[in-house]
Enzyme design. Structure first.
Site, PDB file in Angstrom:
ATOM      1  N   ILE A 468       0.830  -1.207   0.000  1.00  0.00           N
ATOM      2  CA  ILE A 468       0.000   0.000   0.000  1.00  0.00           C
ATOM      3  C   ILE A 468       0.864   1.257   0.000  1.00  0.00           C
ATOM      4  CG2 ILE A 468      -1.927  -1.205   1.045  1.00  0.00           C
ATOM      5  CD1 ILE A 468      -1.249  -0.072   3.738  1.00  0.00           C
ATOM      6  N   GLU A 692       2.914   1.535  11.968  1.00  0.00           N
ATOM      7  CA  GLU A 692       1.936   2.252  12.784  1.00  0.00           C
ATOM      8  C   GLU A 692       2.558   2.807  14.059  1.00  0.00           C
ATOM      9  OE1 GLU A 692      -2.172   0.194  11.257  1.00  0.00           O
ATOM     10  OE2 GLU A 692      -1.381  -0.485  13.163  1.00  0.00           O
TER      11      GLU A 692
HETATM   12 MO1  MOS Z   1      -4.464  -0.542   9.405  1.00  0.00          MO
HETATM   13  S1  MOS Z   1      -5.593   0.930  10.197  1.00  0.00           S
HETATM   14  O1  MOS Z   1      -5.145  -1.932  10.120  1.00  0.00           O
HETATM   15  O2  MOS Z   1      -4.604  -0.400   7.741  1.00  0.00           O
END
Ligand code: MOS
Length: 732
Positions: A468, A692
């Protein structure tokens, strides 16, 4: 492969390819515009038609009539699909509201139809001709208003209690109790949600932009009421996700319905102003934190409660995750509360739980440190714990929080900070420093992969893992190269296709570690197949420099596939190490800000993150993840907020003019330091999540720096200048 005991030495530890700052192997495709995104696969098929989504103009109520005649007669229009003619649809496991609404309306901009035409402009023009009449109902749209009525936890998330919080808090020498808010936020991925659908008879191929191929695949089958094996989902390139593309969304369903109706390929992209209300968002929270400590600063009691709202079936935001684990303290309480709201579905956005939770906890820690008269770095270090506070038998697999904080303080020049607020000036600017701990749990998820070796010695990896923008292609190539002893140029990586083995997908910062561990498992099998072919013992063979070496013998790897291609497939599955050990990732965030003493404008001058997140598979892509996350944390601190119209029930600022995200000019200097760490409890890769971690704590560090600069403590994000003006010292 079952991963049930801590990783021993394995071929990845050679670190000839893994652990190096390789450029992204998809970089040239991205920078030349030749990586096709979901809306750009038109070369694959003929005669693509365009769908334009119609969103509900009310937030709650019913459609009383729909008149599509004018739209159907408009130039170029091929079909108009609404709930009336779409056929019977199911609902995906992961969807709270239905993706094609009507007659019942569950939220504003819920899709209620799609107009399919020869061109995008024709579809858009005709969509404006669809006449919809509604019966509007009053809904619950204001979290603050609903909060007092919500005092008990949702059934699936009972309160967590250790010791006796109330008694310990009441008798604590120093007490702190404050309530904070975080707003609704939108992922605002650069690439909008988009899909292209092609039917051949009963078989559907969907090109889409989705983080979790398998979730999309199974939910699309459920929603269309067709067997999953009749659907192929492809999502090899994704322009950002941040949790907004974890699920099947309306673009995919409506492209499939449109293409079925006209028996031609159809593509559908959500326009930017549709995305915040049509898709998911990070839900707003109200959070209360109480901390009790003795005079020396040892925490004896800590409580964190968080309220959010959602549609029925929508998740609870687990904003108390970190408070269970980050600091010591014998008496603890964490609790989640979920109100029913009729806003669009709240769901995961980068570091769901910890991101908004750390925004609050780490301001509270700063406030408590000040109350105690202790340096905020030292206060955190004083209350470090090396075990799960609720279960002291359970250690952390690795925990270098103190090292992160000490390294950060040293590197950032923390000792130069004046602890008294509003003392440091640089011309008209008030200058301050702030810090926060960073914390995000490390999750592991089963992940499969297939690897092939051909007669040229090329290794091809196939997995439904997605990239991504994170660098999955590259770390997967690095893993396969390391395992098979070939240069990275000899590895081909194919991702994002439901015909490939099911992977962890990209979510919850589990993708990097889990998906490479799956590739590791498949490569172990391929090494065995190679050894078998060559008639040697796999366990004593070395795979290096495109050779397989046993003792004095050295055989070119490609010879193993000279007769025919070798193929191996496996999946990493995780045992109970995650129960025996607490697996988390840690950081220290340090920020310097300047606040205009006349206008309250905040400029972030410097940001530093020191991260401890297991083995860093690729320092370059990992750094990019962390600086991206720091930037997102800056947005959360200073500008991002979906403004709720509490009379009509929708997010008002639903485009990028009204919903501000940081730009380059907002972020002058960012630095990232990774502590040297391997975590053999986490996976054979000894890596953990990092994508994250970078957002968790940043916003609070900024808030704390603003307080240090100005003396104004803001407990309601985002910290916009209107919240500072009243308390700014007189300009000089
Ligand atoms: Mo993450 S918010 O689980 O893409």
């Amino acid at each position: 492969m079952k991963f049930e005991t801590p990783a021993q030495d394995n071929p990845v530890d050679q670190l000839k390819v893994v652990g190096r700052p390789h450029d992204r192997i998809d970089g040239p495709l991205k920078t030349t515009g030749t990586a096709p995104y979901a809306y750009e696969w038109h070369d694959e098929v003929d005669k693509v038609a365009y769908g334009y989504v119609i969103g509900s103009a009310i937030a709650k109520g019913r459609i009383t009539s729909v008149d599509t005649r004018a739209a159907k007669n408009a130039p170029g229009v091929l079909s108009v699909i609404t709930a009336d003619n779409a056929g019977k649809l199911g609902k995906g496991e992961m969807n709270a509201a239905t993706l094609l609404g009507g007659p019942t309306i569950e939220h504003y901009h819920q899709a209620i139809g799609v107009v399919v035409a020869e061109t995008f402009e024709q579809a858009r023009a005709a969509a404006a001709l669809v006449e919809v009449n509604y019966q509007r109902e009053r809904g619950a749209w204001d979290l603050a208003e609903e909060k007092p009525g919500v005092t008990t936890p949702p059934e699936d998330t009972p309160d967590k209690k250790v010791g006796d919080f109330d008694r310990a808090f009441d008798s604590a020498a120093v007490q702190f109790d404050a309530t904070y808010t975080t707003p609704d936020q939108s992922h605002m991925a650069m690439e909008p949600h988009a899909s292209m659908a092609v039917w051949e008879g009963e078989k559907l191929t969907l090109w889409t932009t989705n983080q979790m191929i398998n979730w999309c695949h199974s939910d699309l089958a459920k929603t269309l009421n067709i067997p999953q094996e009749n659907i192929r989902v492809r999502s090899p390139y994704i322009g950002g996700g941040f949790g907004g593309k974890l699920f099947l969304r309306s673009d995919a369903l409506l492209a499939a319905l449109g293409a079925r109706a006209i028996q031609r390929p159809v593509k559908v992209m959500l326009t930017r102003p549709m995305i915040p209300n049509n898709t998911t968002h990070r839900p707003a929270t109200i959070q209360r934190v109480r901390i009790g400590a003795d005079e020396s600063g040892h925490i004896s009691a800590i409580a964190h409660e968080s309220w959010n709202g959602n549609l029925p079936g929508g998740p609870t935001e687990t904003a108390t995750n970190q408070t269970e684990l980050l600091y010591a303290g014998a008496n603890r309480l964490t609790g989640l509360r979920l109100a029913k709201l009729d806003l669009p579905e709240g769901n995961s956005m980068r570091a769901p739980g910890e991101a908004p939770g750390m925004m609050v906890l780490e301001i509270a820690m700063d406030e408590m440190a000040e109350k105690l008269g202790i340096d905020p770095v030292e206060f955190r270090i004083l209350n470090d714990t090396q075990v799960d506070p609720a279960n002291p038998e359970r250690p952390f697999s690795q925990r270098q929080l103190i090292e992160c904080l000490r390294t950060g303080a040293e590197h950032f020049g923390w000792q130069q900070r004046n602890p008294t607020p509003a003392q440091v000036r640089d011309g008209r600017w008030l200058v301050g420093m702030g810090m926060a701990a960073g914390f995000r749990n490390n999750l592991v998820t089963p992940s499969g992969a297939r690897v092939r070796l051909d007669a040229h010695g090329t290794v091809t990896v196939e997995t439904d893992m997605t990239d991504i923008g994170t660098g999955s292609y590259t770390i997967i190539a690095q893993t396969a190269a390391e395992m098979m002893g070939v240069p990275i140029e000899k590895v081909v990586v194919k991702l994002g296709d439901s015909t490939f083995p099911i992977s962890s997908g990209s979510g919850g910062q589990w993708g990097g570690n889990s998906s490479t561990a799956g590739v590791y498992a498949a490569c172990v099998k391929l090494r065995e197949a190679v050894a078998d072919r060559l008639g040697i013992d796999a366990s004593s063979a070395m795979f290096t420099d495109e050779q397989v070496r046993v003792g004095e013998r050295s055989i070119p790897l490609r010879e193993a596939a000279a007769q025919s291609e070798l193929v191996a497939e496996d999946k990493i599955e995780f045992g109970d190490l995650a129960e025996k050990y607490q697996q988390s990732t840690f950081a220290g965030h340090f920020v310097e800000v300047a606040v205009d003493s006349a206008t309250g404008e905040v400029r972030v001058r410097r940001m530093l993150a020191v991260c401890a997140a297991g083995r860093i598979l690729n320092p370059k892509t990992a750094r990019s993840q962390v600086i991206g996350a720091m930037t997102m944390g800056l947005g959360a601190a200073l500008m991002e907020e979906l403004a709720v119209d509490t009379r009509l029930g929708f997010f008002v600022n639903h485009d990028m003019a009204g919903y501000e995200v940081p730009v380059h000019a907002d972020v002058p200097q960012q630095e990232v330091i990774f502590l040297d760490e391997t975590d053999p409890i986490s996976s054979p890769m000894k890596a953990k999540g990092v994508g994250e971690l970078g957002i968790c704590g940043v916003s609070a560090a900024i808030a704390n720096a603003i307080y240090n600069a100005t003396g104004v403590r803001v407990r309601d994000y985002p910290i916009t200048l209107d919240k500072l003006l009243h308390g700014l010292p007189d300009p000089v």
